[in-house]
Design an enzyme around this catalytic site. Structure first.
Site, short mmCIF file in Angstrom:
data_model
loop_
_atom_site.label_atom_id
_atom_site.label_comp_id
_atom_site.label_asym_id
_atom_site.label_seq_id
_atom_site.Cartn_x
_atom_site.Cartn_y
_atom_site.Cartn_z
N SER A 1 0.85 -1.19 0.00
CA SER A 1 0.00 0.00 0.00
C SER A 1 0.88 1.24 0.00
O SER A 1 1.65 1.46 0.95
CB SER A 1 -0.90 0.01 1.23
OG SER A 1 -1.42 1.32 1.40
N HIS B 1 -1.16 -1.30 -4.34
CA HIS B 1 -2.44 -1.03 -3.67
C HIS B 1 -2.53 0.48 -3.44
O HIS B 1 -1.70 1.07 -2.75
CB HIS B 1 -2.50 -1.80 -2.35
CG HIS B 1 -3.79 -1.65 -1.62
ND1 HIS B 1 -4.90 -2.43 -1.89
CD2 HIS B 1 -4.17 -0.80 -0.63
CE1 HIS B 1 -5.89 -2.07 -1.09
NE2 HIS B 1 -5.48 -1.08 -0.32
N ASP C 1 -4.75 3.65 -2.18
CA ASP C 1 -5.85 3.99 -1.28
C ASP C 1 -6.38 5.39 -1.55
O ASP C 1 -5.71 6.39 -1.24
CB ASP C 1 -5.35 3.91 0.18
CG ASP C 1 -5.10 2.48 0.61
OD1 ASP C 1 -6.04 1.67 0.56
OD2 ASP C 1 -3.95 2.17 0.99
N MET D 1 -9.00 8.20 -0.59
CA MET D 1 -9.88 8.58 0.54
C MET D 1 -10.42 9.98 0.31
O MET D 1 -9.71 10.86 -0.18
CB MET D 1 -9.08 8.56 1.84
CG MET D 1 -8.41 7.23 2.13
SD MET D 1 -7.63 7.25 3.75
CE MET D 1 -6.74 5.69 3.70
N HIS E 1 -8.30 1.03 -4.19
CA HIS E 1 -9.22 0.84 -3.07
C HIS E 1 -9.91 2.17 -2.80
O HIS E 1 -9.30 3.08 -2.25
CB HIS E 1 -8.40 0.35 -1.86
CG HIS E 1 -9.19 0.16 -0.61
ND1 HIS E 1 -8.59 -0.04 0.61
CD2 HIS E 1 -10.53 0.15 -0.37
CE1 HIS E 1 -9.53 -0.17 1.54
NE2 HIS E 1 -10.71 -0.05 0.97
N MET F 1 -12.12 4.51 -0.87
CA MET F 1 -12.79 4.77 0.41
C MET F 1 -13.48 6.11 0.24
O MET F 1 -13.09 7.13 0.83
CB MET F 1 -11.76 4.77 1.54
CG MET F 1 -11.31 3.35 1.89
SD MET F 1 -9.74 3.31 2.76
CE MET F 1 -8.64 3.29 1.35
N MET G 1 -11.38 -5.73 5.47
CA MET G 1 -10.62 -4.73 6.23
C MET G 1 -10.32 -5.27 7.61
O MET G 1 -11.22 -5.65 8.37
CB MET G 1 -11.41 -3.42 6.36
CG MET G 1 -11.62 -2.66 5.06
SD MET G 1 -10.11 -2.30 4.14
CE MET G 1 -9.16 -1.36 5.35
N GLY H 1 -2.85 4.29 7.71
CA GLY H 1 -1.91 3.18 7.74
C GLY H 1 -1.40 2.98 9.17
O GLY H 1 -1.64 3.82 10.05
N GLY H 2 -0.72 1.88 9.37
CA GLY H 2 -0.03 1.66 10.64
C GLY H 2 -0.91 1.36 11.84
O GLY H 2 -0.48 1.54 12.98
N ASP I 1 -6.60 -6.32 4.34
CA ASP I 1 -6.02 -4.98 4.29
C ASP I 1 -6.04 -4.34 5.67
O ASP I 1 -7.10 -4.04 6.21
CB ASP I 1 -6.84 -4.15 3.29
CG ASP I 1 -6.26 -2.76 3.07
OD1 ASP I 1 -5.16 -2.47 3.57
OD2 ASP I 1 -6.92 -1.97 2.36
N GLY I 2 -4.83 -4.12 6.20
CA GLY I 2 -4.70 -3.39 7.46
C GLY I 2 -3.95 -4.17 8.51
O GLY I 2 -4.33 -5.28 8.87
N GLY I 3 -2.84 -3.60 8.98
CA GLY I 3 -2.10 -4.20 10.09
C GLY I 3 -1.42 -5.52 9.76
O GLY I 3 -1.11 -6.30 10.67
N GLY J 1 1.23 -1.92 4.15
CA GLY J 1 1.74 -0.56 3.96
C GLY J 1 2.91 -0.29 4.88
O GLY J 1 4.07 -0.36 4.49
C1 DX5 Z 1 -6.29 1.73 5.38
C2 DX5 Z 1 -5.87 1.37 3.99
C3 DX5 Z 1 -4.79 0.38 3.96
C4 DX5 Z 1 -3.54 0.82 4.66
C5 DX5 Z 1 -2.84 -0.39 5.16
O1 DX5 Z 1 -7.46 2.45 5.35
O2 DX5 Z 1 -6.94 0.83 3.25
O3 DX5 Z 1 -4.51 -0.06 2.65
O4 DX5 Z 1 -2.68 1.56 3.85
O5 DX5 Z 1 -1.74 0.03 5.84
P1 DX5 Z 1 -1.03 -0.82 6.97
O6 DX5 Z 1 -0.50 -2.06 6.31
O7 DX5 Z 1 0.03 0.12 7.43
O8 DX5 Z 1 -2.07 -1.11 8.02
ZN ZN Z 2 -6.44 -0.19 1.33
#
Ligand code: DX5
Ligand code: ZN
Length: 216
Positions: free
Chosen positions: A7, A32, A34, A36, A65, A67, A136, A143-144, A174-176, A196
């Site tokens: 990401s 990937h 994102d 937003m 992706h 959002m 998700m 991120g993070g 996706d996420g963490g 990410g």
């Molecule tokens: C969060 C995004 C993710 C994010 C993941 O809303 O959709 O794609 O970048 O980042 P990490 O891997 O740092 O959780």
């Molecule tokens: Zn994402």
């Protein structure tokens, strides 16, 4: 073999050319991206112009992706910017069936993402229109964040829905995602790992991508 989708949210935006070069050389399968809008999620990132510029820098699959609220407004725009997979949120699309088939009609793979609070069973009546289900594992926006453990249960259910229906959509998480949960996620049935922070905060992102790629 699992697909790895770094990401770019956690990448250095002042060095996107170098980031794209690194990913091109890496074992990563997808970019990937994102998007937003500050409404669906409490953060604003980038949109079509940035994706169109990145498109010139890589031939890899662009996994976009969205959002954003009412994502159906921008299907052709994201296709023209270079999206290969276009993912919309279940929670953001009133006419989800129509939106998913419009994405396919526009020539892209259709994706649907579900927030941590959304049960996978709610996808039953659109699942035949879906190429990628993005589960998700954090609340979207940043991120993070910390991985939500209930995600494993959702992936198991999704695998059951997939085999019962005889379908072959991909399951993306996706996420963490990091070294400590990636193997278990793959063993549970995930096909695409988005990461990410884990990749871009690594001193050696190429090695970190390889580490994920070699897990299974
Ligand atoms: C969060 C995004 C993710 C994010 C993941 O809303 O959709 O794609 O970048 O980042 P990490 O891997 O740092 O959780
Ligand atoms: Zn994402």
């Amino acid at each position: 073999m699992a697909l790895i989708a770094p990401s770019l949210l956690s990448a250095d935006f002042t060095r996107l050319t170098e980031v794209a070069d690194m990913l091109n050389q890496s074992e990563a399968d997808w970019f990937h991206l994102d998007v937003m809008d500050g409404l669906f999620v409490p953060n604003i990132t980038f949109g079509m112009p940035v994706i169109a510029q990145l498109r010139k820098l890589s031939k890899k699959t662009f996994d976009v992706h969205l959002m954003i609220v009412q994502p159906e407004r921008y299907i052709d725009e994201f296709r023209n910017a270079g999206a290969d997979v276009l993912t919309v949120h279940y929670e953001a699309s009133t006419h989800l069936h129509r939106t998913l088939s419009a994405i396919r009609k526009a020539g892209m793979k259709s994706g649907v993402a579900i927030n941590p609070h959304t049960p996978v069973d709610l996808l039953q009546d659109v699942i035949a229109e879906v190429d990628v289900v993005c589960v998700m594992s954090v609340n979207p926006g940043f991120g993070g964040q910390k991985f939500i453990e209930n995600t494993y249960r959702k992936i198991e259910k999704l695998c059951a829905i997939r085999s019962d229906a005889g379908l072959n959509f991909l399951i993306e998480v996706d996420g963490g995602v990091h070294a400590k949960n990636a193997l278990k996620l793959l063993q549970t049935g995930v096909d695409v790992l988005v990461a990410g922070n884990f990749i871009f905060s690594s001193p050696e992102p190429l090695k970190t991508i390889l580490e994920l790629k070699r897990l299974i």
